[in-house]
Design a protein around this motif. Structure first.
Motif, PDB file in Angstrom:
ATOM      1  N   GLY A  27     -14.488 -17.385  56.735  1.00 35.57           N
ATOM      2  CA  GLY A  27     -14.003 -16.157  56.145  1.00 35.57           C
ATOM      3  C   GLY A  27     -14.464 -14.955  56.948  1.00 35.57           C
ATOM      4  N   PRO A  28     -13.929 -13.775  56.655  1.00 36.71           N
ATOM      5  CA  PRO A  28     -14.250 -12.569  57.417  1.00 36.71           C
ATOM      6  C   PRO A  28     -15.703 -12.139  57.240  1.00 36.71           C
ATOM      7  CG  PRO A  28     -12.957 -12.020  55.471  1.00 36.71           C
ATOM      8  CD  PRO A  28     -12.950 -13.515  55.582  1.00 36.71           C
ATOM      9  N   GLY A  29     -16.351 -11.819  58.354  1.00 35.51           N
ATOM     10  CA  GLY A  29     -17.718 -11.309  58.319  1.00 35.51           C
ATOM     11  C   GLY A  29     -18.767 -12.348  57.995  1.00 35.51           C
ATOM     12  N   GLU A  30     -18.390 -13.622  57.972  1.00 36.74           N
ATOM     13  CA  GLU A  30     -19.333 -14.661  57.566  1.00 36.74           C
ATOM     14  C   GLU A  30     -20.505 -14.773  58.541  1.00 36.74           C
ATOM     15  OE1 GLU A  30     -21.047 -17.793  55.361  1.00 36.74           O
ATOM     16  OE2 GLU A  30     -19.622 -16.216  54.848  1.00 36.74           O
ATOM     17  N   ALA A  31     -20.221 -14.894  59.833  1.00 30.19           N
ATOM     18  CA  ALA A  31     -21.301 -15.033  60.814  1.00 30.19           C
ATOM     19  C   ALA A  31     -22.145 -13.766  60.895  1.00 30.19           C
ATOM     20  CB  ALA A  31     -20.728 -15.373  62.186  1.00 30.19           C
ATOM     21  N   ALA A  32     -21.532 -12.612  60.684  1.00 26.44           N
ATOM     22  CA  ALA A  32     -22.239 -11.332  60.808  1.00 26.44           C
ATOM     23  C   ALA A  32     -23.007 -10.944  59.556  1.00 26.44           C
ATOM     24  CB  ALA A  32     -21.235 -10.224  61.145  1.00 26.44           C
ATOM     25  N   GLU A  33     -22.876 -11.723  58.463  1.00 23.38           N
ATOM     26  CA  GLU A  33     -23.596 -11.401  57.230  1.00 23.38           C
ATOM     27  C   GLU A  33     -25.077 -11.192  57.523  1.00 23.38           C
ATOM     28  OE1 GLU A  33     -23.406 -13.870  53.339  1.00 23.38           O
ATOM     29  OE2 GLU A  33     -25.313 -14.335  54.295  1.00 23.38           O
ATOM     30  N   SER A  34     -25.611 -10.086  57.041  1.00 18.82           N
ATOM     31  CA  SER A  34     -26.976  -9.691  57.407  1.00 18.82           C
ATOM     32  C   SER A  34     -27.915  -9.752  56.208  1.00 18.82           C
ATOM     33  CB  SER A  34     -26.962  -8.261  57.967  1.00 18.82           C
ATOM     34  OG  SER A  34     -28.247  -7.859  58.367  1.00 18.82           O
ATOM     35  N   LYS A  35     -29.001 -10.521  56.363  1.00 20.03           N
ATOM     36  CA  LYS A  35     -30.047 -10.566  55.354  1.00 20.03           C
ATOM     37  C   LYS A  35     -31.331 -11.087  55.987  1.00 20.03           C
ATOM     38  CE  LYS A  35     -28.554 -15.073  53.547  1.00 20.03           C
ATOM     39  NZ  LYS A  35     -28.114 -15.790  52.333  1.00 20.03           N
ATOM     40  N   PHE A  36     -32.445 -10.911  55.298  1.00 19.77           N
ATOM     41  CA  PHE A  36     -33.760 -11.238  55.840  1.00 19.77           C
ATOM     42  C   PHE A  36     -33.887 -12.709  56.217  1.00 19.77           C
ATOM     43  CE2 PHE A  36     -37.950 -13.045  54.785  1.00 19.77           C
ATOM     44  CZ  PHE A  36     -38.688 -12.490  55.815  1.00 19.77           C
ATOM     45  N   GLU A  37     -33.366 -13.616  55.364  1.00 16.13           N
ATOM     46  CA  GLU A  37     -33.521 -15.049  55.608  1.00 16.13           C
ATOM     47  C   GLU A  37     -32.939 -15.492  56.946  1.00 16.13           C
ATOM     48  OE1 GLU A  37     -33.305 -14.595  51.089  1.00 16.13           O
ATOM     49  OE2 GLU A  37     -32.479 -13.643  52.884  1.00 16.13           O
ATOM     50  N   ASN A  38     -31.986 -14.717  57.451  1.00 11.37           N
ATOM     51  CA  ASN A  38     -31.358 -15.089  58.713  1.00 11.37           C
ATOM     52  C   ASN A  38     -32.316 -14.988  59.900  1.00 11.37           C
ATOM     53  OD1 ASN A  38     -28.971 -15.589  57.389  1.00 11.37           O
ATOM     54  ND2 ASN A  38     -28.110 -13.571  57.797  1.00 11.37           N
ATOM     55  N   LEU A  39     -33.446 -14.326  59.699  1.00 11.50           N
ATOM     56  CA  LEU A  39     -34.466 -14.296  60.737  1.00 11.50           C
ATOM     57  C   LEU A  39     -34.873 -15.720  61.116  1.00 11.50           C
ATOM     58  CD1 LEU A  39     -36.464 -12.446  62.368  1.00 11.50           C
ATOM     59  CD2 LEU A  39     -38.065 -12.762  60.473  1.00 11.50           C
ATOM     60  N   PHE A  40     -34.823 -16.634  60.154  1.00  3.94           N
ATOM     61  CA  PHE A  40     -35.219 -18.022  60.386  1.00  3.94           C
ATOM     62  C   PHE A  40     -34.020 -18.935  60.641  1.00  3.94           C
ATOM     63  CE2 PHE A  40     -38.087 -15.978  57.331  1.00  3.94           C
ATOM     64  CZ  PHE A  40     -39.247 -15.971  58.074  1.00  3.94           C
ATOM     65  N   VAL A  41     -32.817 -18.457  60.312  1.00  2.00           N
ATOM     66  CA  VAL A  41     -31.613 -19.283  60.393  1.00  2.00           C
ATOM     67  C   VAL A  41     -30.824 -19.042  61.671  1.00  2.00           C
ATOM     68  CG1 VAL A  41     -29.347 -19.626  59.308  1.00  2.00           C
ATOM     69  CG2 VAL A  41     -31.403 -19.487  57.889  1.00  2.00           C
ATOM     70  N   GLN A  42     -30.873 -17.826  62.183  1.00  2.38           N
ATOM     71  CA  GLN A  42     -29.983 -17.440  63.277  1.00  2.38           C
ATOM     72  C   GLN A  42     -30.126 -18.346  64.502  1.00  2.38           C
ATOM     73  OE1 GLN A  42     -30.342 -13.866  66.127  1.00  2.38           O
ATOM     74  NE2 GLN A  42     -29.166 -13.054  64.409  1.00  2.38           N
ATOM     75  N   GLY A  43     -31.367 -18.654  64.901  1.00  2.00           N
ATOM     76  CA  GLY A  43     -31.562 -19.491  66.075  1.00  2.00           C
ATOM     77  C   GLY A  43     -30.940 -20.862  65.916  1.00  2.00           C
ATOM     78  N   MET A  44     -31.064 -21.432  64.731  1.00  2.00           N
ATOM     79  CA  MET A  44     -30.470 -22.736  64.451  1.00  2.00           C
ATOM     80  C   MET A  44     -28.949 -22.674  64.547  1.00  2.00           C
ATOM     81  SD  MET A  44     -30.435 -24.803  60.830  1.00  2.00           S
ATOM     82  CE  MET A  44     -29.297 -23.574  60.149  1.00  2.00           C
ATOM     83  N   GLU A  45     -28.350 -21.668  63.914  1.00  4.03           N
ATOM     84  CA  GLU A  45     -26.894 -21.587  63.921  1.00  4.03           C
ATOM     85  C   GLU A  45     -26.373 -21.309  65.324  1.00  4.03           C
ATOM     86  OE1 GLU A  45     -24.885 -19.636  60.822  1.00  4.03           O
ATOM     87  OE2 GLU A  45     -26.154 -20.485  59.249  1.00  4.03           O
ATOM     88  N   ASP A  46     -27.073 -20.464  66.075  1.00  3.57           N
ATOM     89  CA  ASP A  46     -26.660 -20.224  67.460  1.00  3.57           C
ATOM     90  C   ASP A  46     -26.715 -21.513  68.269  1.00  3.57           C
ATOM     91  OD1 ASP A  46     -26.174 -17.577  66.929  1.00  3.57           O
ATOM     92  OD2 ASP A  46     -27.961 -16.810  67.950  1.00  3.57           O
ATOM     93  N   ARG A  47     -27.733 -22.332  68.016  1.00  7.30           N
ATOM     94  CA  ARG A  47     -27.845 -23.614  68.718  1.00  7.30           C
ATOM     95  C   ARG A  47     -26.684 -24.535  68.326  1.00  7.30           C
ATOM     96  NH1 ARG A  47     -32.274 -27.013  70.128  1.00  7.30           N
ATOM     97  NH2 ARG A  47     -31.409 -28.921  71.046  1.00  7.30           N
ATOM     98  N   PHE A  48     -26.336 -24.563  67.054  1.00  5.39           N
ATOM     99  CA  PHE A  48     -25.224 -25.399  66.600  1.00  5.39           C
ATOM    100  C   PHE A  48     -23.911 -24.992  67.267  1.00  5.39           C
ATOM    101  CE2 PHE A  48     -26.709 -27.114  62.181  1.00  5.39           C
ATOM    102  CZ  PHE A  48     -27.820 -27.672  62.779  1.00  5.39           C
ATOM    103  N   PHE A  49     -23.711 -23.684  67.454  1.00  2.23           N
ATOM    104  CA  PHE A  49     -22.458 -23.184  68.020  1.00  2.23           C
ATOM    105  C   PHE A  49     -22.472 -23.090  69.548  1.00  2.23           C
ATOM    106  CE2 PHE A  49     -21.614 -21.561  63.685  1.00  2.23           C
ATOM    107  CZ  PHE A  49     -20.299 -21.991  63.549  1.00  2.23           C
ATOM    108  N   GLU A  50     -23.607 -23.357  70.155  1.00  3.27           N
ATOM    109  CA  GLU A  50     -23.721 -23.239  71.607  1.00  3.27           C
ATOM    110  C   GLU A  50     -22.687 -24.121  72.312  1.00  3.27           C
ATOM    111  OE1 GLU A  50     -27.189 -23.704  75.053  1.00  3.27           O
ATOM    112  OE2 GLU A  50     -27.623 -24.166  72.966  1.00  3.27           O
ATOM    113  N   GLY A  51     -21.966 -23.529  73.256  1.00  7.58           N
ATOM    114  CA  GLY A  51     -20.967 -24.268  74.019  1.00  7.58           C
ATOM    115  C   GLY A  51     -19.656 -24.493  73.298  1.00  7.58           C
TER     116      GLY A  51
END
Length: 310
Positions: free
Chosen positions: A177-201
């Motif tokens: 959905g729109p804005g899903e990846a860009a959703e901003s909240k504190f917990e993403n400090l711990f989640v962002q690296g994992m999701e970036d790794r999942f989407f890498e390549g």
């Protein structure tokens, strides 16, 4: 120098960040449609073959799955505990468009070696990954269809809905959905690296393009394949860009709520999820809109985010 480093960490910790920094682009797939146009056809049998796979048994805190402060929950005497749940993938086949998944199920690699696929220590601890018990992993579910996967429709980007990604071929597009990846909240400090790794390549995330529902029963609806066989319904609240799906199958309409509703009790009593929710008021509105849809179409089969509806 040490004090400066500590200060920078504190500033970062107090700052919200996106779920993923992976590129998102507008999806070409799908066109906006009114909810009335959708409802005019959904009781007519359709061409979508849909199979739900319980990929893993799991547990989660009831206080996250259900708003225990809701008067109905209080009256029922519900209290926090570890609630048994399941993690699903829905295998969707269209006669001309091919084979798609709605959410990913669970990868065996993620359960057996979470650090190896990019799941950080904090997520491993608080996500209770060691409690995931595989029933049918994402790889096996894909192979059972006997044809290449054309795409993955994600209800949202939380770990338990993308935990099959290590098994998904790198060239397969993901739709959100729109804005899903860009959703901003504190917990993403711990989640962002994992999701970036999942989407890498992988290709850029494909964001479905919604327009306001003129009938105002929902925020917005998309006719995904352009033949009124599959609909994406924007149901924000659990996350910024949460999407539910409605398929016309040969036996009637099937609604995939995603985490607009996690539990059977929450669906039956119209009580939204608890602490896992991004925006409670929007979550409640989305849940009640889906319930009203099911009541207008009583033959509809409802598949909830993490428990069987019956």
């Amino acid at each position: 120098m040490f004090r400066k480093a500590v200060l920078l960490f504190i500033v970062a910790a107090l700052s919200a960040c996106a779920q993923s920094t992976h590129e998102s682009v507008p999806a070409a797939l799908g066109k906006p449609i009114s909810s009335a146009a959708m409802e005019a056809v959904i009781d007519t049998p359709g061409p979508i073959d849909l199979k739900t796979v319980a990929s893993a048994e799991y547990v989660a805190d009831l206080s996250g799955l259900l708003n225990l402060k809701d008067p109905k929950a209080v009256e029922a005497g519900l209290s926090d505990h570890e609630e048994p749940i399941q993690i699903y993938t829905h295998l969707l086949r269209h006669p001309t468009q091919g084979f798609f998944m709605v959410d990913t199920g669970v990868s065996r690699r993620l359960v057996e070696d979470p650090a190896g696929v990019g799941v950080g220590l904090v997520v491993r601890k608080f996500g209770k990954i060691e409690r995931m018990q595989i029933r049918e992993d994402a790889s096996s579910a894909m192979k059972s269809e006997g044809e290449p996967l054309k795409g993955v429709f994600l209800t949202h980007l939380h770990l338990d809905h993308i935990s099959g990604m290590p098994d998904i071929p790198k060239d397969v597009p993901f739709y959100t959905g729109p804005g899903e990846a860009a959703e901003s909240k504190f917990e993403n400090l711990f989640v962002q690296g994992m999701e970036d790794r999942f989407f890498e390549g992988r290709p850029a995330i494909q964001e479905l393009q919604f327009k306001k529902d003129p009938d105002e029963k929902f925020e917005a609806v998309i006719d995904v394949f352009g033949d009124r066989s599959l609909f994406a319904i924007l149901t924000p609240g659990h996350t910024e860009g949460h999407v539910s799906y409605l398929a016309r199958t040969p036996t009637g309409p099937v609604l995939l709520t995603g985490d607009a509703c996690h539990t059977r009790w929450g669906w039956e009593h119209g009580v939204e999820p608890g602490s896992y929710t991004f925006d409670r008021e929007r979550e409640r509105k989305s849940l009640l809109a889906l319930k009203a849809l099911s009541e207008r179409h009583p033959k509809m089969v409802v598949k909830l985010g993490h428990q069987p509806s019956v």
